[in-house]
Design a protein around this motif. Structure first.
Motif, PDB file in Angstrom:
ATOM      1  N   SER A  79       0.682  -1.265   0.031  1.00 20.96           N
ATOM      2  CA  SER A  79      -0.050   0.080   0.073  1.00 20.96           C
ATOM      3  C   SER A  79       0.899   1.248   0.145  1.00 20.96           C
ATOM      4  O   SER A  79       0.559   2.344  -0.760  1.00 20.96           O
ATOM      5  CB  SER A  79      -0.967  -0.100   1.063  1.00 20.96           C
ATOM      6  N   LEU A 123      -2.491  -0.356  -4.033  1.00 21.07           N
ATOM      7  CA  LEU A 123      -3.274   0.076  -2.897  1.00 21.07           C
ATOM      8  C   LEU A 123      -4.436  -1.035  -2.559  1.00 21.07           C
ATOM      9  O   LEU A 123      -4.582  -1.651  -1.506  1.00 21.07           O
ATOM     10  CB  LEU A 123      -3.755   1.311  -3.096  1.00 21.07           C
ATOM     11  N   ASN A 156      -4.098  -0.290   6.281  1.00 17.73           N
ATOM     12  CA  ASN A 156      -4.173  -0.110   4.799  1.00 17.73           C
ATOM     13  C   ASN A 156      -5.454   0.649   4.475  1.00 17.73           C
ATOM     14  O   ASN A 156      -5.192   1.600   3.324  1.00 17.73           O
ATOM     15  CB  ASN A 156      -4.360  -1.683   4.220  1.00 17.73           C
ATOM     16  N   MET A 160      -4.848   4.139   2.220  1.00 15.58           N
ATOM     17  CA  MET A 160      -5.518   4.432   1.013  1.00 15.58           C
ATOM     18  C   MET A 160      -6.223   5.695   1.175  1.00 15.58           C
ATOM     19  O   MET A 160      -6.293   6.545  -0.111  1.00 15.58           O
ATOM     20  CB  MET A 160      -6.535   3.456   0.950  1.00 15.58           C
ATOM     21  N   THR A 163      -3.549   8.502   0.662  1.00 14.44           N
ATOM     22  CA  THR A 163      -3.602   8.679  -0.861  1.00 14.44           C
ATOM     23  C   THR A 163      -4.501   9.642  -1.556  1.00 14.44           C
ATOM     24  O   THR A 163      -4.130  10.491  -2.058  1.00 14.44           O
ATOM     25  CB  THR A 163      -3.376   7.380  -1.261  1.00 14.44           C
TER      26      THR A 163
END
Length: 182
Positions: A79, A123, A156, A160, A163
């Motif tokens: 990720s 991802l 994770n 995400m 991001t």
């Protein structure tokens, strides 16, 4: 007003409902997005490192506690790798007028889209892997230590969301230019 003028005005609007701008937030929107993104990234890795330390602490007292091995690390690394790939892409290559871009046959545009796909796939793979590890390693075996798998998912998911927030914060070229369309 002619039909073409009406159509041009509608095409310029992004949102049909006018959104009020908050004067204190519009000036620092990009900076706040970067800080929020960094905070989410740090929170994700904090949960993971906490789970690793906690599992090693419990392992010293009880041999039935599952130790977080390399397979647990792969999801977060994947990720993080996807986040780096996505946020290193030059966004102007993605938004060119045509698919082929302005450089010859569009290799720049094609590679940017390819790397964007690879980043999002990394991802998604990291998140799917964290769910798989939670289910196979911590739920199917019926261990009372499901926190380790939940920490992987939190890690994770926060990477995400980090991001996405960083992508949006870096994509805004000129904040004042967007006020005309809102």
């Amino acid at each position: 007003m002619s039909h073409s003028q009406l159509f041009d005005n509608e095409r310029q609007r992004v949102c049909l409902i006018p959104i009020p701008t908050l004067p204190h937030l519009t000036e620092k929107k990009r900076e706040a997005g970067v800080y929020i993104s960094g905070g989410l990234f740090a929170i994700g890795w904090w949960f993971f490192i906490d789970a690793v330390v906690y599992s090693n602490h419990l392992k010293g007292n009880d041999n039935t506690v599952p130790v977080m091995n390399f397979e647990d690390w792969i999801c977060g690394i994947l990720s993080t790798f996807g986040m780096i790939i996505i946020n290193l892409i030059n966004k102007s290559n993605l938004t060119s007028g045509n698919f082929y871009g302005s450089y010859g046959y569009g290799e720049s545009n094609m590679y940017a889209r390819l790397f964007l796909f690879v980043g999002f796939a990394a991802l998604a793979g990291g998140l799917a892997g964290s769910f798989t590890i939670l289910i196979l390693k911590y739920i199917v075996i019926e261990t009372p230590h499901t926190y380790f798998g939940i920490a992987l998912i939190i890690q994770n998911l926060s990477i995400m969301f980090s991001t996405f927030i960083l992508w949006i914060a870096q994509s805004a070229d000129d904040e004042s230019g967007y006020r005309h369309y809102l």
